[in-house]
Design a protein around this motif. Structure first.
Motif, short mmCIF file in Angstrom:
data_model
loop_
_atom_site.label_atom_id
_atom_site.label_comp_id
_atom_site.label_asym_id
_atom_site.label_seq_id
_atom_site.Cartn_x
_atom_site.Cartn_y
_atom_site.Cartn_z
N GLU A 151 0.84 -1.21 0.00
CA GLU A 151 0.00 0.00 0.00
C GLU A 151 0.86 1.26 0.00
OE1 GLU A 151 -0.52 -2.57 2.11
OE2 GLU A 151 -2.36 -3.35 1.16
N GLY A 152 1.91 1.24 0.82
CA GLY A 152 2.78 2.40 0.91
C GLY A 152 3.51 2.66 -0.40
N ILE A 153 4.02 1.60 -1.00
CA ILE A 153 4.78 1.75 -2.25
C ILE A 153 3.86 2.21 -3.38
CG2 ILE A 153 6.05 0.45 -4.02
CD1 ILE A 153 7.43 -1.03 -1.62
N GLN A 154 2.64 1.71 -3.38
CA GLN A 154 1.66 2.17 -4.38
C GLN A 154 1.40 3.66 -4.21
OE1 GLN A 154 -2.08 0.07 -4.24
NE2 GLN A 154 -2.83 1.01 -6.11
N ALA A 155 1.24 4.09 -2.95
CA ALA A 155 0.96 5.50 -2.66
C ALA A 155 2.13 6.40 -3.06
CB ALA A 155 0.63 5.69 -1.18
#
Length: 296
Positions: A151-155
């Protein structure tokens, strides 16, 4: 639109990009490494005067030319100052043959989902307009990945590309920099996730929308080969990320087609106390070593 000669230098020039963009938060450390302690200046203005002297000394060193240094990233206050009587960006290009970039981010948010996004940039359009007036070719903005969190890397990649599109709309070339922290246990997994996410977003860019990428030297050599080969990518550059210059150069040499964009690793060994001859010899050796690692 980006200058055609500068674009060609970025696409195919042999050499590396110097990162001369320490900002308010990182300037005291940069000056300390350069032999200037915090008691040597009494205000922020004096601090920025000293760092500008250091950057000017680097930019005017005989070895600092487009022959090996194809680009340089400037801090906003550097862009607005002069080097040898010329606006800094114009001096770099017209006198040294070095393509000027501008750091545009305003620092990092606190960590969430294993990443630090960039702080909001409400004045970005105005800054980009000033950059165009100054003759800047492109921009750079950093955010940080500290865990293999999907989720963090996508964001983080979504934010980099969203702001990148805003920069492209001004005719500037964005360097997207989602840095992976070198000390994390799951660095290799984070890099795999990052690679897939970046490819996904690159594939959404339209014809003529070209970006650069600034990435941590990967755990697996040549991991980023698909990015280097991607038709929407002008260049993939590497940050030194806390490695010493020798370590960073050794890792970089294993990554074909990736070039350096070092900051602290470039200025390692430079000192305010050095004579001009000593200083110029030290920076020339650094440039030679980083250049050699960048042309593998």
């Amino acid at each position: 639109m980006a200058d055609a000669k500068q674009l060609e230098q970025m696409k195919s020039g042999k050499g590396f990009i110097a990162a001369l963009d320490q900002s308010g938060g990182s300037t005291p450390k940069a000056l300390r490494l350069y032999g200037i302690e915090e008691d040597a200046y009494g205000s922020e203005d004096e601090m920025f005067d000293l760092i500008h002297e250091m950057r000017s000394r680097i930019a005017t060193a005989p070895a600092f030319t487009g022959e090996k240094v194809i680009g340089a990233i400037l801090f906003e206050k550097t862009m607005e100052r002069e080097i040898e009587g010329k606006p800094a960006a114009k001096f770099l290009w017209e006198e040294r043959g070095v393509v000027p970039f501008l750091k545009v981010d305003k620092g990092l948010e606190s960590e969430h989902d294993g990443v630090q996004l960039m702080k909001p940039m409400p004045d970005l359009d105005a800054l980009l307009d000033r950059a165009v007036e100054h003759g800047i070719f492109g921009t750079k903005m950093r955010s940080v990945v500290s865990a293999a969190n999907a989720e963090g890397i996508q964001a983080i990649v979504e934010q980099q590309f969203a702001v990148g599109r805003q920069i492209l709309a001004k005719g500037l070339v964005p360097i997207l920099e989602p840095e992976v922290t070198i000390s994390i246990d799951d660095k290799a997994q984070a890099e795999d996730m990052l690679l897939n996410e970046i490819i996904h977003h690159l594939d959404t860019l339209e014809e003529g929308q070209e970006v650069m990428l600034k990435l941590t030297l990967p755990t697996l050599a040549n991991l980023y080969a698909p990015l280097i080969a991607h038709p929407r990518v002008i260049r993939v550059v590497a940050l030194s990320g806390g490695y010493s210059r020798d370590e960073a150069n050794a890792l970089l040499a294993k990554n074909e087609g990736m070039i350096a964009s070092f900051s602290r690793a470039l200025t390692e060994g430079l000192s305010a106390q050095q004579s001009d001859d000593e200083f110029n010899t030290t920076i020339a050796k650094a440039i030679d070593d980083i250049y050699a690692a960048s042309i593998t």
